[in-house]
Design a protein around this motif. Structure first.
Motif, PDB file in Angstrom:
ATOM      1  N   VAL A  26       0.645  -1.633  -0.418  1.00 52.66           N
ATOM      2  CA  VAL A  26       0.145  -0.052   0.128  1.00 52.66           C
ATOM      3  C   VAL A  26       1.014   1.338  -0.212  1.00 52.66           C
ATOM      4  CG1 VAL A  26      -2.071   1.910   1.042  1.00 52.66           C
ATOM      5  CG2 VAL A  26      -1.747  -1.625   0.822  1.00 52.66           C
ATOM      6  N   LEU A  97      -8.447  -1.621  -1.444  1.00 51.52           N
ATOM      7  CA  LEU A  97      -7.069  -1.215  -1.661  1.00 51.52           C
ATOM      8  C   LEU A  97      -7.337  -0.214  -2.779  1.00 51.52           C
ATOM      9  CD1 LEU A  97      -3.734  -1.365  -1.578  1.00 51.52           C
ATOM     10  CD2 LEU A  97      -4.554  -3.148  -4.112  1.00 51.52           C
ATOM     11  N   PHE A 177     -10.027  -2.835   5.368  1.00 45.19           N
ATOM     12  CA  PHE A 177      -9.226  -3.094   4.545  1.00 45.19           C
ATOM     13  C   PHE A 177      -8.273  -3.688   5.722  1.00 45.19           C
ATOM     14  CE2 PHE A 177      -4.905  -3.207   2.306  1.00 45.19           C
ATOM     15  CZ  PHE A 177      -5.701  -3.728   1.275  1.00 45.19           C
ATOM     16  N   ASP A 179      -5.059  -5.036   7.025  1.00 46.37           N
ATOM     17  CA  ASP A 179      -3.647  -5.260   6.337  1.00 46.37           C
ATOM     18  C   ASP A 179      -2.558  -5.449   7.983  1.00 46.37           C
ATOM     19  OD1 ASP A 179      -3.976  -2.782   7.753  1.00 46.37           O
ATOM     20  OD2 ASP A 179      -2.525  -1.339   6.919  1.00 46.37           O
TER      21      ASP A 179
END
Length: 240
Positions: A26, A97, A177, A179
């Motif tokens: 990212v 994303l 998201f 991560d």
């Protein structure tokens, strides 16, 4: 609440480390997009073309005054609505994303614009005049004279921008998201919040290590680049 458990920190590290690649991915995507956007905005600021300059100034002002989390929500909830308005197609909120990279790139672009602009104007105008006197055109002057000197000024601040971008990416969990930060929230949920402190300590350790690695890499790049500039300058007779 359960007692503090040091072993859960190690357990959390083993679970979180595989998601390091997602966080770095990212950051890299947002960084490249931010550099391109920043370069365009910096060109607008320096072009002398009033409409382009006004747009760049307005954009930088708006983005720098907008909290990161607010911008992320505007992108996440706004872009699908705008797309549907012009196409009549409901895009939904998949492809998270895309939204987080867009939001981070918009934030980074404003900072990159100011970084590039300040680096450019730090180069003495006499350098351009000297290049024109020896027959260089504008493109050659920019590529061989202005940009190398501007980059040497921009590299230290660029390092700070990369680290800021890495940390801002942690906001991605807000839109679901997964991560490093997102998986940490999942991990805490699985333990019903009993080991939240241990999980956050593990997360902080990973971010600390990533920051150290990025700082070291960019420091080596800066040292090597400045050394190369110095060698070229001495051989080319730029410096006595």
């Amino acid at each position: 609440m359960r007692p503090f458990d040091v072993t859960f920190i190690w357990h959390s590290l083993l679970i979180l480390i595989p998601y390091t690649g997602v966080t770095l991915g990212v950051m890299v995507l947002s960084l490249f997009a931010g550099i391109i956007l920043g370069a365009l905005l910096a060109w607008g600021r320096l072009s002398g073309f009033k409409p382009a300059e006004s747009i760049s100034v307005f954009y930088v002002h708006i983005i720098r005054c907008t909290p990161s989390i607010v911008l992320l929500f505007v992108v996440y909830y706004g872009f699908p609505g705008i797309y549907q308005y012009f196409t009549g197609i409901h895009a939904g909120y998949t492809g998270k994303l895309f939204y987080i990279v867009d939001a981070l790139a918009m934030m980074s672009g404003a900072s990159m614009c100011e970084l590039m602009r300040s680096a450019y104007i730090s180069v003495d105008s006499g350098q351009s005049e000297a290049a024109f006197c020896i027959g260089m055109n504008r493109l050659q002057t920019a590529w061989f004279v202005i940009i190398p000197q501007a980059v040497s000024v921009a590299v230290p601040n660029f390092c700070n921008e990369v680290i800021i971008l890495l940390k801002q990416g942690s906001l991605a969990f807000i839109i679901g998201f997964i991560d490093l930060m997102g998986e940490t929230q999942v991990l805490i949920g699985r333990s019903y919040g009993a080991h939240g402190l241990e999980a956050y300590i593990a997360l902080a350790c990973i971010y600390w290590l990533l920051t150290l690695i990025i700082e070291k890499i960019l420091s080596l790049v800066e040292t090597r680049y400045l050394r190369g500039i110095s060698i070229v300058g001495r051989e080319g007779g730029i410096w006595s």
